[in-house]
Design a protein around this motif. Structure first.
Motif, short mmCIF file in Angstrom:
data_model
loop_
_atom_site.label_atom_id
_atom_site.label_comp_id
_atom_site.label_asym_id
_atom_site.label_seq_id
_atom_site.Cartn_x
_atom_site.Cartn_y
_atom_site.Cartn_z
N LEU A 21 0.70 -1.09 -0.07
CA LEU A 21 -0.07 0.00 -0.06
C LEU A 21 0.93 1.20 0.05
O LEU A 21 1.83 1.22 1.06
N LEU A 22 0.63 2.03 -1.00
CA LEU A 22 1.66 3.11 -1.08
C LEU A 22 0.89 4.58 -1.29
O LEU A 22 -0.46 4.47 -1.65
N VAL A 35 0.27 -11.42 -0.54
CA VAL A 35 0.32 -10.57 0.71
C VAL A 35 0.01 -9.24 0.49
O VAL A 35 0.55 -8.57 -0.44
N LEU A 36 -0.60 -8.79 1.29
CA LEU A 36 -0.93 -7.39 1.15
C LEU A 36 -0.27 -6.66 2.40
O LEU A 36 -0.74 -7.12 3.58
N ALA A 37 0.33 -5.45 2.26
CA ALA A 37 1.14 -5.00 3.56
C ALA A 37 1.11 -3.59 3.17
O ALA A 37 1.20 -3.01 2.08
N GLY A 38 1.11 -2.89 4.25
CA GLY A 38 1.44 -1.37 4.32
C GLY A 38 0.92 -0.57 5.45
O GLY A 38 0.56 -1.29 6.39
N GLU A 39 1.10 0.57 5.36
CA GLU A 39 0.61 1.43 6.54
C GLU A 39 -0.39 2.10 6.45
O GLU A 39 -0.51 2.71 5.16
N LEU A 40 -1.50 2.33 7.27
CA LEU A 40 -2.73 2.99 7.02
C LEU A 40 -2.80 3.82 8.23
O LEU A 40 -3.04 3.44 9.25
N CYS A 45 -2.61 -13.10 2.96
CA CYS A 45 -2.29 -12.46 4.15
C CYS A 45 -2.46 -10.85 4.16
O CYS A 45 -1.81 -10.54 3.30
N LEU A 46 -2.84 -10.39 5.05
CA LEU A 46 -3.10 -8.98 5.19
C LEU A 46 -2.19 -8.37 6.47
O LEU A 46 -2.53 -8.95 7.42
N LEU A 47 -1.30 -7.41 6.19
CA LEU A 47 -0.49 -6.82 7.33
C LEU A 47 -0.68 -5.34 7.15
O LEU A 47 0.04 -4.90 6.55
N LEU A 48 -1.63 -4.99 8.06
CA LEU A 48 -1.65 -3.47 7.81
C LEU A 48 -1.50 -2.86 9.33
O LEU A 48 -1.60 -3.37 10.32
N GLY A 49 -1.03 -1.45 9.41
CA GLY A 49 -0.96 -0.99 10.87
C GLY A 49 -0.80 0.64 10.58
O GLY A 49 -0.37 1.09 9.38
N PRO A 50 -0.48 1.30 11.70
CA PRO A 50 -0.35 2.81 11.69
C PRO A 50 0.84 3.14 11.07
O PRO A 50 1.86 2.01 11.25
N PRO A 51 1.27 4.29 10.67
CA PRO A 51 2.52 4.34 10.02
C PRO A 51 3.69 4.37 11.28
O PRO A 51 3.55 4.72 12.34
N THR A 52 4.89 3.60 10.66
CA THR A 52 5.89 3.33 11.87
C THR A 52 7.34 4.02 11.09
O THR A 52 7.10 4.36 9.97
N ARG A 53 8.29 4.01 11.69
CA ARG A 53 9.42 4.43 11.14
C ARG A 53 10.03 3.06 10.33
O ARG A 53 9.89 1.90 10.80
#
Lengths: 932, 932
Positions: free
Chosen positions: A59-60, A201-206, A239-247
């Motif tokens: 996710l960009l 695999v879907l990953a990103g910062e949301l 597989c879904l891996l999302l989360g709040p923005p991190t460093r």
């Protein structure tokens, strides 16, 4: 010594490739998807599961323009999207950071794990994933819309033009689950074996997520999830891996970690059978236990490691329950056994002594008879056509080369015509009758050397060569039949690398030496003219009033200088060239009239050019410049192309270089002889008995030359299904010996290099090659048709002889490249001991060379046999362990060691666990007899 | 284009080597050993600590014959004992299994950790380790005896003979703490930098232990622990890992893990400062966070990874507290800045415009004046002697080559003598006066091409060449002075790679083309004789009764054929060779009398032989066969050796090949001219004014040729301390221009290749090389003496001229090898864009070539200048980001980008974090003008 054309065998046979190509039949949709119940369904490779294509969609563009973009993909190795260049990176070994694996573990432990999810479409899947989460309904909606958004793929369609995803279609209907045209045209699709499944695999910062969100889904039945993956394959995992923005790019790295985990065969195996979260985490922990760790101070984690040539064996990683069921765990001592697969000793039933007269031959015939129909049916493949063309060219080149050499060696008693005829007849008969029809018969170096010695011997003693030779042939055939009857072929077990190398090195040396000698002799035939040297003095003298012809003939001229300083008095002269002069009734006078300048240097230039060109073309194979097909053609045909270049240059300049004499009629080269050789000629009767002595020597030579090739061709790494036929082959050679002797044709035995090339051109390889994977070797198309065709074509070529005015001097010796840093050997044997072993080999070689140079040369086959004895004596110098590494074991030693407990003993088993399993893989043949 | 001899620069300058060599002065015994208090003591490299030599002693032979044997050692990389071979493995990157690290962690957590242990000897240390443990007294005794047992080392002493430890001494007195002779003679000792400390890890399985026993000791003051370590170094750390026998080699692996941890600079840094167990474990955890993980299914853990050419940068791994103190963290945008270090723009203060007339020159003189004394003192090093020899040979070769070419180009107006004299005078003056005394002045390709064009022009217009040339020289000097006055040298910032490559490619092409043309022209001068061709007809005709001399002269013979068919009637003839014939009063007759056969092919052979030999020798450098010193000599002197081989072959055969004419007296080559060129000669006066026009063109050429070389030599990666002097250099060139024009000598500018070779031969490198470490580049010996000596020797060589009868045709063009797969570039710019860029370059080159081939050839310097314009125009076609990767930025773009925020913007910063830091390292120069 390593030979050209062997690398492929080595590369493939030493590896335990994951046999994607073999999945053709058995891996089309798995009938028993998922579930821990099917542990013992049909098995292909080590882990039976379908291969996975794994894709990471990232996710960009947060926060303005959110979009999913495919930034990584895995089958065996990892490919990264290089965004700036808009292309995929080269496949490389994926590397991970440990924290990303640990974070992934905790995210999965807290997240949603759905095993055997019944979703039938992407929409259903997304609904499931979103519903179960403890999210506010509003967030759920947002998330669902986001997940259904079409990802951008970097697709290279089957056309050449790369296509940048579906940018313009992104706002089209979301719930459409059918994949798009671009996905179907994806070139990658052709590279994947049938039956492959996908994992996304879907990953990103949301930004709107307050806490990380992880979901791992295994679908009960794999379904095509619309445009989610770049290839429209049924997806098994999601597989879904999302989360709040991190460093940093934490979620990206976690996404990569999931992908790498799924691309691991053992993890995949476990996860396909996992029944709950605990199983999943256990599989991850098992993975962690087996990873290789590189220290941060000594390894730059951004370096991309190219795919290893051989994947590590996955045998020992089999889950223990599976290993027990399958009985696949390796027996103790297996490595030591594998080491012996070198020779055919361990595996070949054809080398078991029956103890009956002709028992081996009968067994061979019986065994091969069952395969006989299939030997013709198996040839129905287009590959066989190109093999025929390739081997035909090589055979013709060989026939010309050896024809020329034979003509030289026997002063014209045999020649190119005999060489063609003999090759065609003997080869075709052998291909129809022999035990190993992949063998290509040819004149070989050792036999040629023997024939040369024989001819000089009979010339020196005023014998009639061909009748003498006929009797030798009769005796050799007899001896060979005795060898067949007594099953002597089982003795090939004593032909270890030591013997083979000594034998081959000597023959190569003889050939290289001869080639250089011939080259230097040219300067005698066409002398180089130094400045001031008068060799080019020449004029045309007519008979006329000033005629003093007598002065030339009368004067007893000692040397050329006498001619030069002699005042001719009055002559009627002109400067017409010699031929014209003679035509007009004059006489060319002077030493320059019959000298041809420039030939020596030009021949040397042609020699060098052809040699360097052929060498350069051979190396094209390892170049980076052309597509692999082009490179292969160039390097396979390097000799032919180099010869053509040499002929072209020669024809272009039109110099009077010495050419090969090719007969224009179908009759024996030696004038005035019949096709059938008369049994006595001018020889006394007792010579037919005395011929038994040289025949004994020749028999040894034939036996060794034939059987060393047979041993090499039947090695285990070529995975021949139909087996060999050592006894039958020797029987055929004996019969052909008789035939060729009667007809006065050259003698034939198996030629290693050309036979290996024949097998090489008939390799079956897995076609679809996953990025980063080398094509895996499946076997050889074993049949009799290609060889037969080659020799029929060779026979027809006799009538094309005038076309084949090939040059004689361009037949080069491509010296076998010695580039074999056997490091595994050096890990186990001290360098000094290796040097001693080599020194002994060199000493033997030197001795052989000396003998070859003395009048006793003709007994050199005996000395070759002596090599086996020397090798036996080496057992007093070296320990069995050392010999195991330096050479191979002879049968007795082998038994001793086996009795002592299956394994060579080391007082200290120190670094054994360090050695790769690869070292126990059978090695490729390193031996050669014939020169191409 | 990459040039021979550049690889070393690249390899070293692109790496962040751990500067072991620099430790010489500052790392002799650490004054502040251990303890967390000395975080800010003197700093060398990134981590200031002494290097550690770590040794793993393993307990083997349980249960019968317990013995300690050293089975592994580490400095930067790991070396394993190969027991069977009795030698150390090649250094490799250590790989670990994750479980061994985890087991080690728990063992340490439960075990004994002694920080700042005050033990003064091994005995004391062992007592401490054993006493604290909860062991029975009996066990303690056993353990103590075991620990004090002497270990076996595999020591290679400074003699050649390897020495197998102390097998015979093992039962000698145990409490003796002095190291043995073998330890002192250990060859490894010489490779370790001074001040290095040792760490000993003892691991193994011990049957009488009931539970694992772990101890980690940091000694307060490092002491030599007797024969414990193979090198008698003061030990700082000691680690003991013993336990009951387990499956596998668990303790061995844990021992390796400790060793790998200690060899990690950051872990070592932390552990030296750890005050308790918690700190130790935290350091281990930090290590674990930074490891690189390879998946088990895709990587065989037994593969030994060779040491990477560049160690990863340790900057970012600095502990944060240290980083803050030191201010060592890299500024943002640093990578983009580094990228610009290519040109001298960013760093060179000498390229700042002062705005005053001759301001730059004054500054240069002022700056260099301060270094002037050191320019002589710094030459006091033996390395300078070998540099002088090497560069002298190269310079002489160059002088001969260009002398010959100049003689050809100017029809003898200049020659080898002028070339030697000019090289010596101009070079010596330049070395004494110039801003960058490492530069070697030479005739260069572009100037030679110009001179050739100039000569043909003046010949075609019947001008007196040397006077015309004198005026051109005067004008060029004037123009150059104007350029110096106006500080035009700051414009070199516009010479990006694009311009340099175009310039160099054209010049190389001209040279290669010329060389091939000359080779082919030989066949015209020495025709090849086809069969039947009558060229070798020749005889000697005496005046005599049958004399019909008139017939030859009277008859109007149209062509050679007429001669041949002509009946000469009665002549008095002999076959004496032409020279002898003339001596005896006869006349050689016929077309063959003056033909020399074999020369064309022989010259071609010599050409090929020399070229291939030189190429092969160049490649010797990368071979595995000889010691590196031998290989370096072979490849450095490849051209010289090839020329010698060619000359030797020629001399051996003694053929009448065309030779270089070398004068035997010290006077101008052109007969009848003074050393001082007359200012007008036969030319009209206005030609001295008109000469300004070609002078303008030549000035452009001289400026570009000189400055491109200067830019390359002053690049940041060579770490020059004394700076360059662009203005001063140009001033010197201008003055020398005047001098050489007045004397009629060739013109000189800086030659890239030979100057680079000069710098290369003056590299300072770290001497002591830890196994697996490449020597690190410390800088260049910047001084004026080597250059001066070279040119003095060259001057002396004029009087050796008769000795230097080198061959003319053997001067080969070693075409620069184009082998530069700039993958980092391709990661960021699409291949299409790269192709477009290359296509434009090729189009420019084609255009230049066409212009060069037309009568307008003489204006080609203008077109070269046009390249800069084309490059400027490229900014409309390519984005600044692309140009940053494809070429370099021009000053304006640079400013634009810098204003936009220090970094080129990517709409998507996707794979940036993937790129190694290496890509930001300055690259080696890839440009060349002159040909060697």
């Amino acid at each position: 010594m390593k030979l050209p054309g062997q690398e492929e065998f080595e590369a493939s046979s030493a590896c335990e490739n994951i046999p994607t190509g073999e999945m053709d039949s058995s891996l089309v949709p798995d009938p028993n998807p998922g579930g821990p119940s099917d542990t013992d369904s049909t098995e292909v490779g080590v882990f039976k599961d379908p291969m996975l294509f794994i894709q990471l969609n990232e996710l960009l563009g947060w926060p303005q323009a959110l979009e999913w973009r495919e930034t990584g993909r895995w089958v065996l190795f990892e490919e990264k999207l290089e965004v700036g260049a808009g292309r995929w990176s080269a496949p490389h070994v994926p590397t991970l950071a440990l924290p990303s694996l640990q974070k992934l573990r905790s995210l999965l432990a807290e997240g949603l794990v759905l095993l055997d999810c019944p979703a039938q479409s992407f929409l259903e899947l997304v609904e499931q994933v979103v519903r179960v989460e403890s999210l506010s309904p509003e967030l759920r909606g947002q998330l669902q819309a986001l997940l259904l958004q079409r990802p951008q793929h970097n697709i290279r369609t089957t056309g050449i033009r790369p296509c940048w995803g579906f940018t313009d279609l992104r706002k089209a209907s979301h719930d459409e689950d059918t994949p798009l045209k671009e996905q179907h045209q994806n070139a990658l699709r052709l590279k994947l074996p049938p039956g492959v499944e996908a994992a996304a695999v879907l990953a990103g910062e949301l930004g709107f997520l307050a806490q990380p969100l992880g979901a791992f889904v295994r679908l009960r039945n794999p379904v095509v999830l619309g445009p989610l993956t770049e290839v429209p394959l049924p997806s098994r995992f999601f597989c879904l891996l999302l989360g709040p923005p991190t460093r940093g790019r934490g979620y990206h790295e976690m996404g990569r970690a999931v992908a790498v985990l799924l691309s691991d065969p053992q993890f995949q195996w476990s996860v396909r059978r996992a029944s709950n979260l605990h199983d999943l985490l256990a599989a991850l922990d098992t993975f962690l236990e087996e990873v290789t760790v590189l220290p941060p101070g000594r390894w730059d984690p951004t370096v991309r490691i190219p795919p290893p040539k051989c994947l590590p064996s996955q045998h020992k990683r089999l889950p223990s329950q599976m290993r027990e069921i399958k009985g696949l765990s390796r027996p103790r001592g297996a490595p030591a056994e594998d080491r012996h697969d070198h020779g055919p000793h361990a595996t070949c039933p054809e080398l078991q002594r029956t103890g009956r007269l002709f028992g081996g031959l009968v067994q061979d015939v019986r065994r091969k008879a069952t395969w006989y129909p299939s030997d013709f049916l198996d040839a129905l493949h287009p590959q066989c056509l190109s093999a025929v063309l390739y081997i035909y060219l090589a055979t013709v080149t060989n026939a010309i080369t050896f024809g020329g050499l034979l003509g030289d060696a026997t002063d014209g008693a045999q020649g190119v015509l005999e060489s063609f005829l003999g090759t065609a007849v003997a080869g075709a008969i052998f291909c129809l009758m022999a035990g190993q029809p992949l063998t290509i018969l040819s004149s070989t170096g050792p036999v040629l050397v023997f024939e040369r010695l024989l001819f000089s011997f009979s010339r020196d003693h005023n014998m009639d060569y061909l009748p003498f030779r006929l009797w030798i042939g009769i005796w050799v055939a007899t001896f060979c039949l005795v060898l067949v009857a007594t099953e002597a072929s089982v003795l090939v077990r004593y032909f270890t690398r030591f013997t083979e190398e000594g034998f081959c090195a000597l023959i190569s040396l003889i050939f290289i030496y001869d080639a250089l000698c011939k080259m230097l002799n040219l300067t005698r035939a066409y002398p180089i003219q130094r400045p001031g040297a008068p060799a080019y003095g020449c004029f045309c003298q007519y008979p006329g009033p000033g005629e003093n012809e007598s002065q030339w003939t009368r004067t007893n001229l000692k040397n050329r200088d006498d001619i030069l300083i002699m005042d001719l008095g009055l002559v009627n002269a002109s400067l017409l060239p010699p031929s014209e002069c003679t035509r007009q009734g004059g006489r060319p006078r002077g030493p320059g009239c019959h000298t041809v300048p420039d030939i020596a240097f030009f021949s040397l230039l042609l020699f060098l050019t052809s040699f360097l060109f052929a060498t350069a073309l051979k190396h094209v194979k390892n170049s980076r410049l052309f597509p692999s097909m082009v490179r292969k053609v160039f390097s396979d045909f390097s000799s032919v192309l180099a010869i053509l270049l040499g002929c072209g240059l020669d024809a272009f300049l039109g110099l009077a270089t010495p050419k090969l004499l090719v007969p224009r009629e179908f009759k024996p080269t030696l004038p005035g002889r019949d096709w059938l050789v008369s049994p006595f000629g001018a020889n006394p009767w007792w010579l037919s008995v005395a011929a038994a002595l040289p025949a004994l020597l020749l028999s040894i030579l034939i036996f060794m030359d034939q059987q060393i090739t047979a041993v090499i061709l039947n090695r285990a790494e070529y995975r021949l299904q139909k087996g060999g036929g050592f006894h039958l082959d020797l029987f055929c050679v004996a019969v052909l010996m008789l035939l060729t002797s009667v007809l006065g044709l050259p003698w034939y035995v198996s030629a290693t290099v050309i036979s290996l090339a024949h097998m090489d051109s008939l390799r079956r390889e897995s076609r679809a090659c996953v990025p980063g994977e080398a094509p895996s070797f499946l076997g050889i198309r074993e049949q009799r048709v290609t060889g037969l065709m080659v020799f029929i074509l060779t026979g027809i070529s006799i009538f094309l002889a005038p076309v084949l005015k090939f040059m004689k001097r361009v037949q080069l010796l491509l010296m076998p490249a010695k580039h074999q840093p056997d490091l595994l050997l050096l890990r186990h044997v001290s360098l000094n001991r290796v040097h001693i072993f080599t020194a002994i080999q060199l000493a033997c070689l030197g001795l052989l060379w000396i003998i070859k140079s003395t009048p006793a040369a003709i007994i050199f086959p005996l000395m070759l046999l002596g090599l086996v004895g020397v090798r036996k004596a080496l057992e007093w110098v070296f320990s069995p362990q050392e010999l195991l590494w330096l050479d191979e074991l002879m049968p007795e030693e082998e038994r001793n060691i086996t009795e002592k407990g299956q394994e060579p003993e080391h007082s200290f088993s120190g670094s054994d666990s360090e050695d790769s399993e690869l070292m126990y893989q059978p090695k490729a043949p390193e031996i050669n007899i014939s020169v191409n």
